[in-house]
Write an enzyme that holds these catalytic residues in place. Structure first.
Site, PDB file in Angstrom:
ATOM      1  CG  ASP A  84       2.383  -4.401 -10.876  1.00 12.47           C
ATOM      2  OD1 ASP A  84       3.471  -4.537 -11.790  1.00 12.47           O
ATOM      3  OD2 ASP A  84       1.759  -3.671 -10.946  1.00 12.47           O
TER       4      ASP A  84
ATOM      5  CD  GLU B 204       1.370   2.118  -5.971  1.00 11.22           C
ATOM      6  OE1 GLU B 204       0.651   2.829  -6.176  1.00 11.22           O
ATOM      7  OE2 GLU B 204       0.957   0.805  -5.927  1.00 11.22           O
TER       8      GLU B 204
ATOM      9  CD  GLU C 201     -11.660   3.195  -7.648  1.00 11.74           C
ATOM     10  OE1 GLU C 201     -11.050   2.363  -7.705  1.00 11.74           O
ATOM     11  OE2 GLU C 201     -12.786   3.124  -7.460  1.00 11.74           O
TER      12      GLU C 201
ATOM     13  CG  HIS D  61      -1.745  -3.400  -9.829  1.00 10.72           C
ATOM     14  ND1 HIS D  61      -0.341  -2.791  -9.469  1.00 10.72           N
ATOM     15  CD2 HIS D  61      -2.602  -2.498  -9.210  1.00 10.72           C
ATOM     16  CE1 HIS D  61      -0.549  -1.643  -8.800  1.00 10.72           C
ATOM     17  NE2 HIS D  61      -1.685  -1.352  -8.509  1.00 10.72           N
TER      18      HIS D  61
END
Length: 342
Positions: free
Chosen positions: A21, A117, A126, A266
């Site tokens: 990504d 991250e 999530e 992503h």
């Protein structure tokens, strides 16, 4: 039964997806390496270090010591190899642990910077923000930095032609009944997709903003947002598109955006598809009134239940000024222009 070989293979694929990504990678790389003055001789905590690449960036930026804390056994092994391969073992300490269980080796020491991250779909779903905030409260020095530090969630009404227009003609065959069933299924849960910018009916409004230096997890138990926006282009209103941006500290103000207008990541975008009987064709400047709620799942703190409700624009209070085509807003806008001109 779990197969360790396939579990490890699947884990590697997840890391491969994120490492490829480029917007994600470039944002973190640029934000860290462009701020060497902030990292020089500092102690850094990398929460959920994964492959260890962010820890390596911090070491390259001049950090004195980096704690790369990772709960996954497979990822920890990957991170150990990466740090060794890059000759950074004297600076980066890879630790296999949940950050909630982690204890700083020197009890009196705190860290200068937390890097992570942690973002999930539409920022919060999530994601691992709770772990990052716990680490902040336990380990970050007063005046310390968070990478990233500011987060914004956006929402915009949109069209979803992949669920509507596409099925009108499949090699000369109409698939209306199939499409209706598909949309009914999709409208029960958000769709993660990359939306074409031309399918946005509005540039987007801020649904929620927070600063990671002072936000409290309790504030994020429930997020509610209500607004009226005017369509900036005509089109079929078939859903709401949600995306996020994060901002890093520093003079260069590096931003990582998951907007349909930005390079694809992503995370893509989250699209809430409207029930078919709620969809309508809108003219430019038509008012769209709605309310969005994000409620933390009681059984899993990393998940959110997302709901969107369409409201009556004739009843709801409009922002001032409002550029929609309703008479009251046209008159208000004209009045404000007259006042500003005088």
């Amino acid at each position: 039964m779990s197969n360790p070989y396939f579990d490890e293979y699947e884990n590697l694929e997840v890391h491969e997806l994120m490492l490829k990504d480029r917007p994600r990678q470039q944002a973190y790389c640029n934000a860290i390496l462009a701020n060497k003055d902030k990292f020089k001789d500092k102690v850094v905590l990398d929460v959920g270090a994964g492959t260890g690449i962010l820890s390596a960036f911090c070491a390259k930026a001049g950090a004195r010591l980096v704690y790369a804390v990772e709960a996954s056994n497979v990822a920890t092994k990957i991170a150990l190899d990466l740090i060794q391969d890059n000759g950074l073992t004297s600076i980066v300490k890879v630790i296999h642990s949940r950050v909630e269980d982690f204890v700083l080796p020197v009890s009196s020491e705190k860290v200068d910077i937390i890097v992570s991250e942690w973002m999930g779909f539409y920022l919060l779903h999530e994601g691992m923000l709770g772990s990052v905030l716990q680490a902040r409260d336990k380990f970050l020095k007063e005046g310390g930095l968070m990478f990233p530090t500011e987060c914004t969630i956006f929402v915009a009404p949109c069209s979803v032609p992949s669920l509507f227009d596409y099925w009108q003609n499949i090699d000369g065959i109409k698939m209306d009944s199939f499409a209706t069933k598909l949309r009914a299924q999709k409208s029960s849960r958000p769709e993660i997709t990359q939306l074409d910018p031309k399918n946005l009916l509005h540039e987007g409004v801020v649904l929620h903003w927070m600063n990671l230096l002072d936000v409290d997890m309790a504030e994020l138990e429930e997020i509610r947002f209500k607004d009226v926006v005017a369509a900036q282009r005509s089109g079929n209103h078939q859903g709401f598109c949600i995306w996020f941006e994060v901002l890093f500290p520093g003079d260069d103000a590096v931003t990582l955006s998951t907007s349909p207008l930005a390079p694809e990541t992503h995370w893509k975008q989250c699209v809430v598809v409207l029930p078919e009987d709620s969809c309508e064709t809108l003219e430019e400047k038509a008012p769209i009134a709605f309310e969005i709620s994000m409620l933390r799942n009681s059984s899993d703190m990393r998940k959110y239940n997302l709901e969107v409700e369409l409201l009556d624009p004739n009843i709801e209070e409009h922002p001032v000024p409002c550029s929609c085509h309703m008479t009251k807003c046209i008159l208000t806008e004209a009045h404000l222009k007259t006042m500003n001109a005088s």
